[in-house]
Motif scaffolding. Structure first.
Motif, short mmCIF file in Angstrom:
data_model
loop_
_atom_site.label_atom_id
_atom_site.label_comp_id
_atom_site.label_asym_id
_atom_site.label_seq_id
_atom_site.Cartn_x
_atom_site.Cartn_y
_atom_site.Cartn_z
N ARG A 190 0.85 -1.18 0.00
CA ARG A 190 0.00 0.00 0.00
C ARG A 190 0.88 1.24 0.00
NH1 ARG A 190 -4.49 2.30 4.26
NH2 ARG A 190 -2.61 2.79 5.46
N LEU A 191 0.75 2.02 -1.04
CA LEU A 191 1.47 3.29 -1.12
C LEU A 191 0.61 4.40 -0.53
CD1 LEU A 191 2.89 3.10 -4.76
CD2 LEU A 191 3.83 2.15 -2.64
N SER A 192 1.28 5.35 0.08
CA SER A 192 0.60 6.52 0.63
C SER A 192 1.15 7.78 -0.01
CB SER A 192 0.79 6.60 2.15
OG SER A 192 0.23 5.48 2.80
N CYS A 193 0.30 8.78 -0.11
CA CYS A 193 0.69 10.08 -0.63
C CYS A 193 0.14 11.13 0.32
CB CYS A 193 0.14 10.28 -2.04
SG CYS A 193 0.38 11.94 -2.69
N ALA A 194 1.03 11.74 1.09
CA ALA A 194 0.63 12.77 2.04
C ALA A 194 0.70 14.13 1.37
CB ALA A 194 1.54 12.74 3.26
N ALA A 195 -0.41 14.85 1.42
CA ALA A 195 -0.50 16.15 0.76
C ALA A 195 -0.54 17.27 1.78
CB ALA A 195 -1.74 16.21 -0.11
N SER A 196 0.08 18.36 1.44
CA SER A 196 0.02 19.55 2.27
C SER A 196 -0.05 20.77 1.36
CB SER A 196 1.24 19.66 3.19
OG SER A 196 2.43 19.70 2.44
N GLY A 197 -0.54 21.86 1.90
CA GLY A 197 -0.68 23.06 1.10
C GLY A 197 -2.09 23.60 1.19
N ASN A 214 -10.85 11.65 -7.87
CA ASN A 214 -11.20 13.06 -7.83
C ASN A 214 -11.20 13.56 -6.38
OD1 ASN A 214 -13.60 11.91 -6.91
ND2 ASN A 214 -14.86 13.50 -7.89
N TRP A 215 -11.55 14.84 -6.20
CA TRP A 215 -11.32 15.48 -4.91
C TRP A 215 -12.10 14.85 -3.77
CZ3 TRP A 215 -14.84 17.95 -1.76
CH2 TRP A 215 -16.12 18.12 -2.31
N ARG A 239 -8.74 7.86 -0.95
CA ARG A 239 -8.20 9.03 -0.27
C ARG A 239 -8.96 9.28 1.01
NH1 ARG A 239 -8.55 13.93 -4.24
NH2 ARG A 239 -7.76 15.10 -2.43
N ASP A 240 -8.28 9.89 1.96
CA ASP A 240 -8.88 10.28 3.22
C ASP A 240 -8.56 11.76 3.39
OD1 ASP A 240 -9.55 10.82 5.85
OD2 ASP A 240 -8.82 8.93 6.61
N ASN A 241 -9.51 12.61 3.07
CA ASN A 241 -9.25 14.04 3.11
C ASN A 241 -9.03 14.55 4.54
OD1 ASN A 241 -9.28 14.34 0.35
ND2 ASN A 241 -11.38 15.11 0.26
N ALA A 242 -9.58 13.85 5.52
CA ALA A 242 -9.34 14.24 6.91
C ALA A 242 -7.87 14.08 7.28
CB ALA A 242 -10.21 13.43 7.85
N LYS A 243 -7.21 13.14 6.62
CA LYS A 243 -5.79 12.90 6.86
C LYS A 243 -4.91 13.48 5.76
CE LYS A 243 -6.53 8.63 9.48
NZ LYS A 243 -6.21 7.18 9.59
N ASN A 244 -5.55 14.10 4.77
CA ASN A 244 -4.80 14.68 3.64
C ASN A 244 -3.90 13.65 2.98
OD1 ASN A 244 -5.88 17.31 4.11
ND2 ASN A 244 -4.44 17.52 5.80
N THR A 258 -4.64 24.16 -0.98
CA THR A 258 -5.82 23.62 -1.65
C THR A 258 -5.74 22.11 -1.82
OG1 THR A 258 -4.78 24.02 -3.79
CG2 THR A 258 -6.25 25.74 -2.92
N ARG A 259 -5.05 21.44 -0.91
CA ARG A 259 -4.79 20.01 -1.07
C ARG A 259 -6.06 19.19 -1.16
NH1 ARG A 259 -3.88 21.98 3.83
NH2 ARG A 259 -4.82 21.01 5.66
N SER A 260 -7.12 19.52 -0.43
CA SER A 260 -8.32 18.69 -0.40
C SER A 260 -9.20 18.89 -1.60
CB SER A 260 -9.11 18.95 0.88
OG SER A 260 -9.59 20.28 0.90
N THR A 261 -8.96 19.90 -2.40
CA THR A 261 -9.80 20.16 -3.57
C THR A 261 -9.18 19.64 -4.86
OG1 THR A 261 -8.85 22.34 -3.97
CG2 THR A 261 -10.73 22.22 -2.46
N TYR A 262 -8.01 19.07 -4.78
CA TYR A 262 -7.34 18.57 -5.96
C TYR A 262 -7.61 17.09 -6.18
CZ TYR A 262 -4.50 22.58 -7.25
OH TYR A 262 -4.07 23.80 -7.70
N ALA A 263 -7.68 16.70 -7.44
CA ALA A 263 -7.64 15.28 -7.79
C ALA A 263 -6.21 14.79 -7.61
CB ALA A 263 -8.09 15.08 -9.23
N LEU A 264 -6.08 13.53 -7.24
CA LEU A 264 -4.75 12.94 -7.04
C LEU A 264 -4.58 11.75 -7.97
CD1 LEU A 264 -4.56 13.10 -3.16
CD2 LEU A 264 -3.38 14.56 -4.79
#
Length: 122
Positions: free
Chosen positions: A19-26, A52-53, A72-77, A28-34
């Motif tokens: 399982r790969l993880s991608c931690a986002a910060s910044g 999508n977001w 994705r888990d937006n609560a955890k970004n 507008t991180r929660s509004t972006y597709a990954l």
């Protein structure tokens, strides 16, 4: 501006899971597709999957359908790529990327992580 950091890569045997993880910060991180992309030695970087977001839409390249799951888990970004039934041909550096709406096209992605190596032995 979005910053992305991948983790979870490693050396596994064919048939194993990772399982790969991608931690986002910044801002507008929660509004972006990954998206997840991968690049094998000597090959071009290729699309693997995007989400999508809000997680309501996902898309996969045919070669991973039924084996990989993006979430994705937006609560955890954080976004994830669950990879099951791994094959030697899945060996590559895996990159997480962000863009506004979700796309299979590499040039659409504005922000990229540094990548994490996945090696699958036969």
């Amino acid at each position: 501006q979005v910053q992305l950091v991948e983790s979870g890569g490693g050396l596994v045997q064919a048939g194993d899971s990772l399982r790969l993880s991608c931690a986002a910060s910044g801002r507008t991180r929660s509004t972006y597709a990954l998206g997840w992309f991968r690049q094998a030695p000597g090959k071009e970087r290729e699309f693997v999957a995007f989400i999508n977001w809000n997680g309501g839409s996902t898309y996969y390249v045919d070669s991973v359908k039924g084996r990989f799951t993006i979430s994705r888990d937006n609560a955890k970004n954080t976004a994830y790529l669950q990879m099951n039934s791994l094959k030697p041909e899945d060996t590559a550096v895996y990159y997480c990327a962000a863009e506004p709406s979700g796309s299979v096209y590499l040039p659409s992605y504005n922000y990229w992580g540094q990548g994490t190596q996945v090696t699958v032995s036969s």
